[in-house]
Design a protein around this motif. Structure first.
Motif, PDB file in Angstrom:
ATOM      1  N   LEU A  90       7.289 -17.963  22.949  1.00 49.32           N
ATOM      2  CA  LEU A  90       7.466 -16.518  22.836  1.00 49.32           C
ATOM      3  C   LEU A  90       6.905 -15.881  24.095  1.00 49.32           C
ATOM      4  CD1 LEU A  90       8.189 -13.931  21.232  1.00 49.32           C
ATOM      5  CD2 LEU A  90       5.835 -13.946  20.395  1.00 49.32           C
ATOM      6  N   PRO A  91       7.775 -15.408  25.002  1.00 49.86           N
ATOM      7  CA  PRO A  91       7.271 -14.736  26.208  1.00 49.86           C
ATOM      8  C   PRO A  91       6.648 -13.392  25.868  1.00 49.86           C
ATOM      9  CG  PRO A  91       9.683 -14.852  26.217  1.00 49.86           C
ATOM     10  CD  PRO A  91       9.229 -15.503  24.963  1.00 49.86           C
ATOM     11  N   GLN A  92       6.008 -12.798  26.861  1.00 54.38           N
ATOM     12  CA  GLN A  92       5.303 -11.525  26.643  1.00 54.38           C
ATOM     13  C   GLN A  92       6.253 -10.447  26.131  1.00 54.38           C
ATOM     14  OE1 GLN A  92       2.834 -10.415  29.925  1.00 54.38           O
ATOM     15  NE2 GLN A  92       2.272  -8.451  29.064  1.00 54.38           N
ATOM     16  N   THR A  93       7.478 -10.423  26.647  1.00 55.64           N
ATOM     17  CA  THR A  93       8.521  -9.536  26.129  1.00 55.64           C
ATOM     18  C   THR A  93       9.472 -10.383  25.298  1.00 55.64           C
ATOM     19  OG1 THR A  93       8.383  -8.115  28.095  1.00 55.64           O
ATOM     20  CG2 THR A  93      10.358  -7.915  26.725  1.00 55.64           C
ATOM     21  N   PRO A  94       9.466 -10.240  23.962  1.00 57.56           N
ATOM     22  CA  PRO A  94      10.305 -11.094  23.106  1.00 57.56           C
ATOM     23  C   PRO A  94      11.778 -11.016  23.504  1.00 57.56           C
ATOM     24  CG  PRO A  94       8.757  -9.827  21.778  1.00 57.56           C
ATOM     25  CD  PRO A  94       8.663  -9.291  23.173  1.00 57.56           C
ATOM     26  N   PRO A  95      12.466 -12.153  23.594  1.00 59.33           N
ATOM     27  CA  PRO A  95      13.878 -12.171  24.025  1.00 59.33           C
ATOM     28  C   PRO A  95      14.814 -11.835  22.868  1.00 59.33           C
ATOM     29  CG  PRO A  95      13.136 -14.398  23.601  1.00 59.33           C
ATOM     30  CD  PRO A  95      11.952 -13.504  23.344  1.00 59.33           C
ATOM     31  N   LEU A  96      14.725 -10.607  22.353  1.00 54.82           N
ATOM     32  CA  LEU A  96      15.477 -10.221  21.164  1.00 54.82           C
ATOM     33  C   LEU A  96      16.811  -9.580  21.519  1.00 54.82           C
ATOM     34  CD1 LEU A  96      12.534  -8.585  19.154  1.00 54.82           C
ATOM     35  CD2 LEU A  96      13.351 -10.955  19.040  1.00 54.82           C
ATOM     36  N   HIS A  97      17.822  -9.830  20.697  1.00 55.94           N
ATOM     37  CA  HIS A  97      19.121  -9.156  20.809  1.00 55.94           C
ATOM     38  C   HIS A  97      19.133  -8.044  19.759  1.00 55.94           C
ATOM     39  CE1 HIS A  97      20.657 -12.160  23.590  1.00 55.94           C
ATOM     40  NE2 HIS A  97      20.226 -13.100  22.768  1.00 55.94           N
ATOM     41  N   LEU A  98      18.914  -6.828  20.182  1.00 55.36           N
ATOM     42  CA  LEU A  98      18.647  -5.722  19.268  1.00 55.36           C
ATOM     43  C   LEU A  98      19.825  -5.363  18.378  1.00 55.36           C
ATOM     44  CD1 LEU A  98      16.555  -3.361  21.595  1.00 55.36           C
ATOM     45  CD2 LEU A  98      15.764  -5.178  20.073  1.00 55.36           C
ATOM     46  N   ASP A  99      21.048  -5.690  18.797  1.00 52.30           N
ATOM     47  CA  ASP A  99      22.221  -5.329  18.008  1.00 52.30           C
ATOM     48  C   ASP A  99      22.632  -6.416  17.013  1.00 52.30           C
ATOM     49  OD1 ASP A  99      22.597  -2.765  19.094  1.00 52.30           O
ATOM     50  OD2 ASP A  99      23.563  -3.615  20.862  1.00 52.30           O
ATOM     51  N   LEU A 100      21.828  -7.464  16.906  1.00 50.40           N
ATOM     52  CA  LEU A 100      22.059  -8.491  15.895  1.00 50.40           C
ATOM     53  C   LEU A 100      21.127  -8.264  14.716  1.00 50.40           C
ATOM     54  CD1 LEU A 100      22.306 -11.768  18.048  1.00 50.40           C
ATOM     55  CD2 LEU A 100      24.182 -10.324  17.220  1.00 50.40           C
ATOM     56  N   THR A 101      21.539  -8.742  13.547  1.00 55.44           N
ATOM     57  CA  THR A 101      20.614  -8.738  12.416  1.00 55.44           C
ATOM     58  C   THR A 101      19.603  -9.864  12.609  1.00 55.44           C
ATOM     59  OG1 THR A 101      21.900 -10.279  11.073  1.00 55.44           O
ATOM     60  CG2 THR A 101      22.452  -7.913  10.891  1.00 55.44           C
ATOM     61  N   VAL A 102      18.552  -9.847  11.798  1.00 57.36           N
ATOM     62  CA  VAL A 102      17.525 -10.896  11.887  1.00 57.36           C
ATOM     63  C   VAL A 102      18.154 -12.262  11.678  1.00 57.36           C
ATOM     64  CG1 VAL A 102      15.463 -11.839  10.773  1.00 57.36           C
ATOM     65  CG2 VAL A 102      15.627  -9.380  11.229  1.00 57.36           C
ATOM     66  N   ASP A 103      19.007 -12.403  10.640  1.00 56.38           N
ATOM     67  CA  ASP A 103      19.653 -13.696  10.371  1.00 56.38           C
ATOM     68  C   ASP A 103      20.558 -14.115  11.519  1.00 56.38           C
ATOM     69  OD1 ASP A 103      18.391 -14.097   8.003  1.00 56.38           O
ATOM     70  OD2 ASP A 103      20.189 -14.066   6.746  1.00 56.38           O
ATOM     71  N   GLU A 104      21.379 -13.197  12.024  1.00 55.26           N
ATOM     72  CA  GLU A 104      22.297 -13.532  13.119  1.00 55.26           C
ATOM     73  C   GLU A 104      21.529 -14.037  14.336  1.00 55.26           C
ATOM     74  OE1 GLU A 104      25.906 -10.320  12.194  1.00 55.26           O
ATOM     75  OE2 GLU A 104      24.249  -9.787  13.524  1.00 55.26           O
ATOM     76  N   TYR A 105      20.454 -13.346  14.648  1.00 54.60           N
ATOM     77  CA  TYR A 105      19.667 -13.720  15.827  1.00 54.60           C
ATOM     78  C   TYR A 105      19.000 -15.089  15.647  1.00 54.60           C
ATOM     79  CZ  TYR A 105      15.837 -13.785  19.181  1.00 54.60           C
ATOM     80  OH  TYR A 105      14.952 -14.158  20.158  1.00 54.60           O
ATOM     81  N   LEU A 106      18.384 -15.309  14.497  1.00 57.18           N
ATOM     82  CA  LEU A 106      17.670 -16.572  14.280  1.00 57.18           C
ATOM     83  C   LEU A 106      18.631 -17.745  14.188  1.00 57.18           C
ATOM     84  CD1 LEU A 106      14.833 -15.470  11.827  1.00 57.18           C
ATOM     85  CD2 LEU A 106      14.672 -15.940  14.283  1.00 57.18           C
ATOM     86  N   ILE A 107      19.811 -17.538  13.610  1.00 54.96           N
ATOM     87  CA  ILE A 107      20.822 -18.605  13.582  1.00 54.96           C
ATOM     88  C   ILE A 107      21.254 -18.941  15.008  1.00 54.96           C
ATOM     89  CG2 ILE A 107      23.217 -19.126  12.945  1.00 54.96           C
ATOM     90  CD1 ILE A 107      22.672 -17.534  10.330  1.00 54.96           C
ATOM     91  N   ILE A 165      17.835  -5.715  14.308  1.00 63.70           N
ATOM     92  CA  ILE A 165      16.519  -5.868  14.945  1.00 63.70           C
ATOM     93  C   ILE A 165      16.064  -4.559  15.584  1.00 63.70           C
ATOM     94  CG2 ILE A 165      15.257  -7.067  16.788  1.00 63.70           C
ATOM     95  CD1 ILE A 165      16.938  -9.548  16.170  1.00 63.70           C
ATOM     96  N   ARG A 166      16.990  -3.779  16.092  1.00 60.49           N
ATOM     97  CA  ARG A 166      16.607  -2.514  16.735  1.00 60.49           C
ATOM     98  C   ARG A 166      15.978  -1.543  15.739  1.00 60.49           C
ATOM     99  NH1 ARG A 166      19.039  -0.079  20.047  1.00 60.49           N
ATOM    100  NH2 ARG A 166      20.704  -1.509  20.698  1.00 60.49           N
ATOM    101  N   ASN A 167      16.202  -1.745  14.448  1.00 55.79           N
ATOM    102  CA  ASN A 167      15.656  -0.850  13.433  1.00 55.79           C
ATOM    103  C   ASN A 167      14.317  -1.339  12.864  1.00 55.79           C
ATOM    104  OD1 ASN A 167      17.870   0.880  13.653  1.00 55.79           O
ATOM    105  ND2 ASN A 167      19.045  -0.248  12.111  1.00 55.79           N
ATOM    106  N   LEU A 168      13.759  -2.396  13.444  1.00 53.36           N
ATOM    107  CA  LEU A 168      12.468  -2.920  13.006  1.00 53.36           C
ATOM    108  C   LEU A 168      11.336  -2.292  13.818  1.00 53.36           C
ATOM    109  CD1 LEU A 168      13.225  -6.752  12.695  1.00 53.36           C
ATOM    110  CD2 LEU A 168      13.236  -5.042  10.862  1.00 53.36           C
ATOM    111  N   SER A 169      10.156  -2.231  13.223  1.00 53.73           N
ATOM    112  CA  SER A 169       8.972  -1.753  13.946  1.00 53.73           C
ATOM    113  C   SER A 169       8.548  -2.795  14.979  1.00 53.73           C
ATOM    114  CB  SER A 169       7.818  -1.516  12.970  1.00 53.73           C
ATOM    115  OG  SER A 169       7.383  -2.756  12.421  1.00 53.73           O
ATOM    116  N   GLY A 170       7.629  -2.401  15.857  1.00 58.77           N
ATOM    117  CA  GLY A 170       7.153  -3.326  16.888  1.00 58.77           C
ATOM    118  C   GLY A 170       6.532  -4.576  16.302  1.00 58.77           C
TER     119      GLY A 170
END
Length: 315
Positions: A83-100, A134-139
């Protein structure tokens, strides 16, 4: 007997003419949390990037569960979650879509994908956000998703770079609990420039300053190794500065207010007992005395003075 998951030997890296790190060595045992502590620019990120295979070292060796990272990078990286200092998240995916997506990148088998997904979400406490963007989640929950992607493939080593950076106090407490939970069946290393973060979470500490290891031991040894060198005292009948400096261990005394003084001393903390005794004898009427917390900069200065040489590590 604890199994050694990570072995770092004489690690050095040079950018152009400047050495970022030199002769860094340490081990991480299974089920242990190691804190890599250092000020900004000390060499933490370089060490973490090399450890994760993002950067090739100038010299030295790293092995992950016995696999040499430089000689066999693909097999070694299969055992690492990062996990880098800035998480490599795709904000327009759901949690399941991203983790899959992350699981597929990590070559998790199709037949194992559902179980891996559910286990990672359960460990990180995000199962109820499976279909949330993911974009709708808190920090704090975004950070949990970032940690979930780092553990979804069941690595033996989890590397977290400043995992509590930017979180509020409640979120920090939750991430600390999560890191401790993950360490029950994995080796964990995380970097920070905040001393309290390392003290609250880790069993082992490695401190880097100016690219050199200045401390390598357990948290208990660290707490014994570093002693306060300042205290503040409040008196009803405050003594003269000269009376305080006359105490053998005291090197300086400065009044912060008419009745409150900051005292700098050398040696052991027994100086407080002497001040208490003198207060009773001279009717100074001591009301309060406490040791000051040592700042990170002061700790690095103390360790640099105590270390026999730049490349040696206290035992």
């Amino acid at each position: 007997m604890e199994t050694t998951i990570v072995r770092v030997e004489d690690l050095s890296h040079q950018y152009s003419k400047d050495w970022a790190i030199q002769n860094i060595s340490f081990e991480i045992k299974e089920n242990r949390i190691l804190g890599l502590l250092g000020s900004n620019g000390a060499g933490k990120s370089t060490t973490m990037n090399i450890l994760c295979g993002v950067l090739n070292q100038t010299s030295g060796n790293i092995s992950i569960d016995g696999i040499n990272l430089k000689e066999n990078p693909v097999e070694a990286k299969k055992l690492i979650g990062f996990l880098p200092q800035t998480p490599p998240l795709h904000l327009d995916l759901t949690v399941d879509e991203y983790l899959i997506h992350c699981a597929e990148l990590r070559h998790v088998k199709k037949e194992d994908l559902k179980n891996a997904l559910e286990k990672a979400k359960e460990q990180c406490g995000i199962s109820h956000f499976s279909h949330r963007l993911i974009r709708n989640l808190s920090g704090g929950y975004r950070q949990r998703v970032g940690i979930a992607q780092a553990i979804i493939h069941e690595p033996k080593l989890v590397v977290l770079d400043e995992p509590t950076n930017g979180l509020d106090p409640n979120q920090i407490l939750e991430v600390r609990k999560l890191i401790k939970k993950i360490s029950k069946d994995k080796a964990v290393i995380f970097s920070s420039h905040i001393l309290s973060e390392v003290q609250a979470t880790c069993q082992d500490i490695r401190m880097i300053e100016n690219g050199h290891m200045v401390f390598a031991d357990t948290l208990d040894a660290f707490n014994n190794y570093i002693e306060a060198d300042k205290l503040t005292a409040s008196f009803e009948n405050p003594p003269q500065v000269e009376s305080l400096i006359a105490i053998p261990e005291v090197t300086n005394a400065v009044y912060l207010s008419p009745k409150k003084v900051q005292i700098t001393f050398e040696g052991t903390q027994e100086v407080a007992e002497k001040i208490i005794s003198l207060s009773v004898h001279n009717n100074w009427k001591l009301r309060e005395i406490q040791f000051e917390k040592v700042s990170l900069d002061e700790i690095f200065a103390q360790l640099s003075k105590k270390a026999p040489s730049k490349n040696s590590i206290p035992s």
